[in-house]
Design an enzyme around this catalytic site. Sequence first.
Site, PDB file in Angstrom:
ATOM      1  N   HIS A  65      -1.825  -2.691   4.869  1.00 25.85           N
ATOM      2  CA  HIS A  65      -1.865  -3.667   3.790  1.00 25.85           C
ATOM      3  C   HIS A  65      -0.482  -4.238   3.500  1.00 25.85           C
ATOM      4  O   HIS A  65       0.526  -3.577   3.701  1.00 25.85           O
ATOM      5  CB  HIS A  65      -2.376  -3.017   2.495  1.00 25.85           C
ATOM      6  CG  HIS A  65      -3.694  -2.348   2.648  1.00 25.85           C
ATOM      7  ND1 HIS A  65      -4.010  -1.201   1.964  1.00 25.85           N
ATOM      8  CD2 HIS A  65      -4.793  -2.645   3.383  1.00 25.85           C
ATOM      9  CE1 HIS A  65      -5.237  -0.824   2.267  1.00 25.85           C
ATOM     10  NE2 HIS A  65      -5.729  -1.677   3.139  1.00 25.85           N
ATOM     11  N   LYS A  75       8.249  -0.887  -1.438  1.00 24.53           N
ATOM     12  CA  LYS A  75       7.608   0.333  -1.940  1.00 24.53           C
ATOM     13  C   LYS A  75       8.477   1.546  -1.648  1.00 24.53           C
ATOM     14  O   LYS A  75       9.168   1.597  -0.624  1.00 24.53           O
ATOM     15  CB  LYS A  75       6.247   0.542  -1.271  1.00 24.53           C
ATOM     16  CG  LYS A  75       5.235  -0.546  -1.541  1.00 24.53           C
ATOM     17  CD  LYS A  75       3.956  -0.317  -0.751  1.00 24.53           C
ATOM     18  CE  LYS A  75       2.959  -1.426  -1.013  1.00 24.53           C
ATOM     19  NZ  LYS A  75       1.751  -1.275  -0.177  1.00 24.53           N
ATOM     20  N   TYR A 135       3.271   5.895  -5.117  1.00 21.84           N
ATOM     21  CA  TYR A 135       4.273   4.931  -4.685  1.00 21.84           C
ATOM     22  C   TYR A 135       4.675   3.996  -5.806  1.00 21.84           C
ATOM     23  O   TYR A 135       3.899   3.676  -6.691  1.00 21.84           O
ATOM     24  CB  TYR A 135       3.811   4.144  -3.459  1.00 21.84           C
ATOM     25  CG  TYR A 135       2.527   3.358  -3.597  1.00 21.84           C
ATOM     26  CD1 TYR A 135       2.555   1.974  -3.751  1.00 21.84           C
ATOM     27  CD2 TYR A 135       1.290   3.992  -3.534  1.00 21.84           C
ATOM     28  CE1 TYR A 135       1.377   1.245  -3.841  1.00 21.84           C
ATOM     29  CE2 TYR A 135       0.116   3.269  -3.620  1.00 21.84           C
ATOM     30  CZ  TYR A 135       0.172   1.895  -3.779  1.00 21.84           C
ATOM     31  OH  TYR A 135      -0.994   1.181  -3.877  1.00 21.84           O
ATOM     32  N   ASP A 173     -10.914  -2.551   5.455  1.00 15.15           N
ATOM     33  CA  ASP A 173      -9.972  -2.115   6.487  1.00 15.15           C
ATOM     34  C   ASP A 173     -10.599  -2.076   7.876  1.00 15.15           C
ATOM     35  O   ASP A 173      -9.893  -2.127   8.879  1.00 15.15           O
ATOM     36  CB  ASP A 173      -9.386  -0.745   6.133  1.00 15.15           C
ATOM     37  CG  ASP A 173      -8.403  -0.823   4.977  1.00 15.15           C
ATOM     38  OD1 ASP A 173      -7.976  -1.938   4.614  1.00 15.15           O
ATOM     39  OD2 ASP A 173      -8.065   0.243   4.426  1.00 15.15           O
TER      40      ASP A 173
END
Length: 186
Positions: A65, A75, A135, A173
């Site tokens: 992603h 991130k 995250y 996905d």
Amino acid sequence: MLEFIPTPIQGLLLVRPRVFSDERGYFFESYSLRDFETHFSEGTLPRFVQDNESMSTRGVVRGLHYQRGEHAQAKLVRVVEGEILDVAVDLRPQSPTFGQHYAAILSSDNKLQLFIPRGFAHGFSVLSEKAVFQYKCDNYYCKASEASVLWNDPSLGIDWMIPEEEAILSPKDRVGPLFKDAVIEW
């Protein structure tokens, strides 16, 4: 104190915290603005605005992603419980490592983190019975800017460390675009 360890892909960093352990358990700083300010030059310091957490079971693959355009995200990822294979794919067209990926095992035991700058697709596979993943993001999520690359695109050659037939994926996905067809806007 955080140690920043370069990877073969420029800007992508392993982050190792200093862990203090004794008979009671352990303590470590998972993030320190002071350490990030020391490592990053003026104008490149990520300003984290959001923390996220997910829990997944063995065999789950999440990714690959990314957020496009003005909603791109850097991130700082880590595992609170369990073990994952964390993967970042360089989507920066001007980068000498464009289209290459880096993978690292992150776990509650090794306490390693991965700093992923803007311009990367990200995903992970769960290697333990359960994994709790956290995250930080330096930009807010925007549904209209979400994008992905097919997790098992043969051109990327990612070994997710789980048999493909055992991978547990979201419907989204399963059908992401191939790397060559990905919409890349930075």
